[in-house]
Design a protein around this motif. Structure first.
Motif, PDB file in Angstrom:
ATOM      1  N   LEU A   1       4.650  91.493  81.880  1.00 47.64           N
ATOM      2  CA  LEU A   1       4.744  91.184  80.458  1.00 47.64           C
ATOM      3  C   LEU A   1       6.146  90.669  80.157  1.00 47.64           C
ATOM      4  N   VAL A   2       6.217  89.517  79.521  1.00 43.94           N
ATOM      5  CA  VAL A   2       7.494  88.879  79.200  1.00 43.94           C
ATOM      6  C   VAL A   2       7.503  88.565  77.712  1.00 43.94           C
ATOM      7  N   VAL A   3       8.545  89.002  77.026  1.00 44.45           N
ATOM      8  CA  VAL A   3       8.724  88.709  75.599  1.00 44.45           C
ATOM      9  C   VAL A   3      10.064  87.986  75.467  1.00 44.45           C
ATOM     10  N   VAL A   4      10.048  86.824  74.811  1.00 46.84           N
ATOM     11  CA  VAL A   4      11.259  86.003  74.781  1.00 46.84           C
ATOM     12  C   VAL A   4      11.595  85.471  73.393  1.00 46.84           C
ATOM     13  N   LYS A   5      12.868  85.136  73.273  1.00 45.41           N
ATOM     14  CA  LYS A   5      13.373  84.312  72.170  1.00 45.41           C
ATOM     15  C   LYS A   5      13.974  83.099  72.854  1.00 45.41           C
ATOM     16  N   PHE A   6      13.431  81.934  72.560  1.00 41.10           N
ATOM     17  CA  PHE A   6      13.953  80.708  73.162  1.00 41.10           C
ATOM     18  C   PHE A   6      15.238  80.273  72.460  1.00 41.10           C
ATOM     19  N   LYS A   7      16.077  79.545  73.183  1.00 39.69           N
ATOM     20  CA  LYS A   7      17.258  78.939  72.576  1.00 39.69           C
ATOM     21  C   LYS A   7      16.798  77.894  71.569  1.00 39.69           C
ATOM     22  N   GLU A   8      17.664  77.607  70.587  1.00 43.85           N
ATOM     23  CA  GLU A   8      17.330  76.665  69.516  1.00 43.85           C
ATOM     24  C   GLU A   8      16.887  75.294  70.032  1.00 43.85           C
ATOM     25  N   ASP A   9      17.529  74.811  71.100  1.00 44.58           N
ATOM     26  CA  ASP A   9      17.234  73.466  71.593  1.00 44.58           C
ATOM     27  C   ASP A   9      16.160  73.443  72.687  1.00 44.58           C
ATOM     28  N   ALA A  10      15.509  74.561  72.917  1.00 43.26           N
ATOM     29  CA  ALA A  10      14.489  74.631  73.972  1.00 43.26           C
ATOM     30  C   ALA A  10      13.286  73.763  73.621  1.00 43.26           C
ATOM     31  N   LYS A  11      12.758  73.092  74.616  1.00 43.43           N
ATOM     32  CA  LYS A  11      11.542  72.296  74.456  1.00 43.43           C
ATOM     33  C   LYS A  11      10.376  73.213  74.846  1.00 43.43           C
ATOM     34  N   VAL A  12       9.958  74.029  73.886  1.00 39.32           N
ATOM     35  CA  VAL A  12       8.986  75.095  74.134  1.00 39.32           C
ATOM     36  C   VAL A  12       7.665  74.542  74.658  1.00 39.32           C
ATOM     37  N   ASP A  13       7.186  73.432  74.117  1.00 38.28           N
ATOM     38  CA  ASP A  13       5.921  72.860  74.587  1.00 38.28           C
ATOM     39  C   ASP A  13       5.977  72.524  76.072  1.00 38.28           C
ATOM     40  N   GLU A  14       7.112  72.004  76.525  1.00 33.22           N
ATOM     41  CA  GLU A  14       7.264  71.682  77.948  1.00 33.22           C
ATOM     42  C   GLU A  14       7.255  72.950  78.795  1.00 33.22           C
ATOM     43  N   ILE A  15       7.911  73.992  78.308  1.00 31.66           N
ATOM     44  CA  ILE A  15       7.938  75.261  79.034  1.00 31.66           C
ATOM     45  C   ILE A  15       6.529  75.841  79.128  1.00 31.66           C
ATOM     46  N   LEU A  16       5.785  75.804  78.033  1.00 34.33           N
ATOM     47  CA  LEU A  16       4.423  76.335  78.031  1.00 34.33           C
ATOM     48  C   LEU A  16       3.529  75.575  79.002  1.00 34.33           C
TER      49      LEU A  16
ATOM     50  N   GLU B   1      11.334  78.361  91.684  1.00 36.97           N
ATOM     51  CA  GLU B   1      11.816  77.101  91.109  1.00 36.97           C
ATOM     52  C   GLU B   1      11.651  77.087  89.588  1.00 36.97           C
ATOM     53  N   PHE B   2      10.480  77.511  89.097  1.00 32.94           N
ATOM     54  CA  PHE B   2      10.234  77.498  87.659  1.00 32.94           C
ATOM     55  C   PHE B   2      11.147  78.485  86.926  1.00 32.94           C
ATOM     56  N   SER B   3      11.416  79.607  87.541  1.00 34.28           N
ATOM     57  CA  SER B   3      12.247  80.644  86.905  1.00 34.28           C
ATOM     58  C   SER B   3      13.619  80.123  86.517  1.00 34.28           C
ATOM     59  N   ALA B   4      14.178  79.244  87.318  1.00 35.49           N
ATOM     60  CA  ALA B   4      15.492  78.681  86.998  1.00 35.49           C
ATOM     61  C   ALA B   4      15.434  77.880  85.698  1.00 35.49           C
ATOM     62  N   ALA B   5      14.393  77.065  85.535  1.00 37.43           N
ATOM     63  CA  ALA B   5      14.235  76.260  84.313  1.00 37.43           C
ATOM     64  C   ALA B   5      13.921  77.160  83.120  1.00 37.43           C
ATOM     65  N   PHE B   6      13.092  78.166  83.331  1.00 35.16           N
ATOM     66  CA  PHE B   6      12.702  79.089  82.264  1.00 35.16           C
ATOM     67  C   PHE B   6      13.919  79.874  81.769  1.00 35.16           C
ATOM     68  N   THR B   7      14.685  80.411  82.683  1.00 40.45           N
ATOM     69  CA  THR B   7      15.865  81.205  82.349  1.00 40.45           C
ATOM     70  C   THR B   7      16.886  80.388  81.558  1.00 40.45           C
ATOM     71  N   ALA B   8      16.989  79.106  81.865  1.00 40.29           N
ATOM     72  CA  ALA B   8      17.978  78.250  81.205  1.00 40.29           C
ATOM     73  C   ALA B   8      17.714  78.067  79.717  1.00 40.29           C
ATOM     74  N   VAL B   9      16.470  78.275  79.262  1.00 44.66           N
ATOM     75  CA  VAL B   9      16.144  78.048  77.846  1.00 44.66           C
ATOM     76  C   VAL B   9      15.904  79.347  77.073  1.00 44.66           C
ATOM     77  N   ILE B  10      16.209  80.479  77.692  1.00 45.46           N
ATOM     78  CA  ILE B  10      15.972  81.782  77.072  1.00 45.46           C
ATOM     79  C   ILE B  10      17.253  82.300  76.418  1.00 45.46           C
ATOM     80  N   ASP B  11      17.124  82.720  75.161  1.00 43.44           N
ATOM     81  CA  ASP B  11      18.229  83.355  74.453  1.00 43.44           C
ATOM     82  C   ASP B  11      18.201  84.866  74.690  1.00 43.44           C
TER      83      ASP B  11
END
Length: 111
Positions: A9-24, A81-91
């Motif tokens: 289970l992961v609960v997140v707050k994305f950074k303001e400039d995150a491209k959430v649709d791309e992450i999803l 590989e995906f975790s690196a991109a995911f972590t970069a956009v997490i607040d």
């Protein structure tokens, strides 16, 4: 040998400039390529009061047959590989990984 169903289970707050649709889309693509993920659900909070959600906006839940399936997922090269991109956009993030203690089975609701 692990036998209990296992949840990630992961609960997140994305950074303001995150491209959430791309992450999803990336998450959906990731879980479709890794067989040990038995189910994947996600949602965006639309109902909680800001004070209660503390800035968190999205929740992701993955189900595995057992802890071994979860370990296989976390060590899979595509996940690494995906975790690196995911972590970069997490607040902010909360992770919970646990064996399931089922009290009442879920009902599948189709839209």
């Amino acid at each position: 040998m692990a036998t209990s169903v296992f949840k990630h289970l992961v609960v997140v707050k994305f950074k303001e400039d995150a491209k959430v649709d791309e992450i999803l889309k990336g998450l959906e693509n990731l879980v479709s390529q890794i067989d040990s993920v038995k189910s994947f659900e996600w949602g965006e909070d639309t109902e909680s009061h800001e004070m209660l959600r503390q800035g968190f906006t999205h929740a992701f839940s993955m189900t595995f047959e057992n802890k071994d399936g979860y370990v296989a997922f976390t060590s899979h090269p595509l996940h690494v590989e995906f975790s690196a991109a995911f972590t970069a956009v997490i607040d902010k993030i909360v992770l919970l990984d646990f064996p399931v203690a089922a009290v009442k089975s879920s009902v599948v609701v189709t839209p």
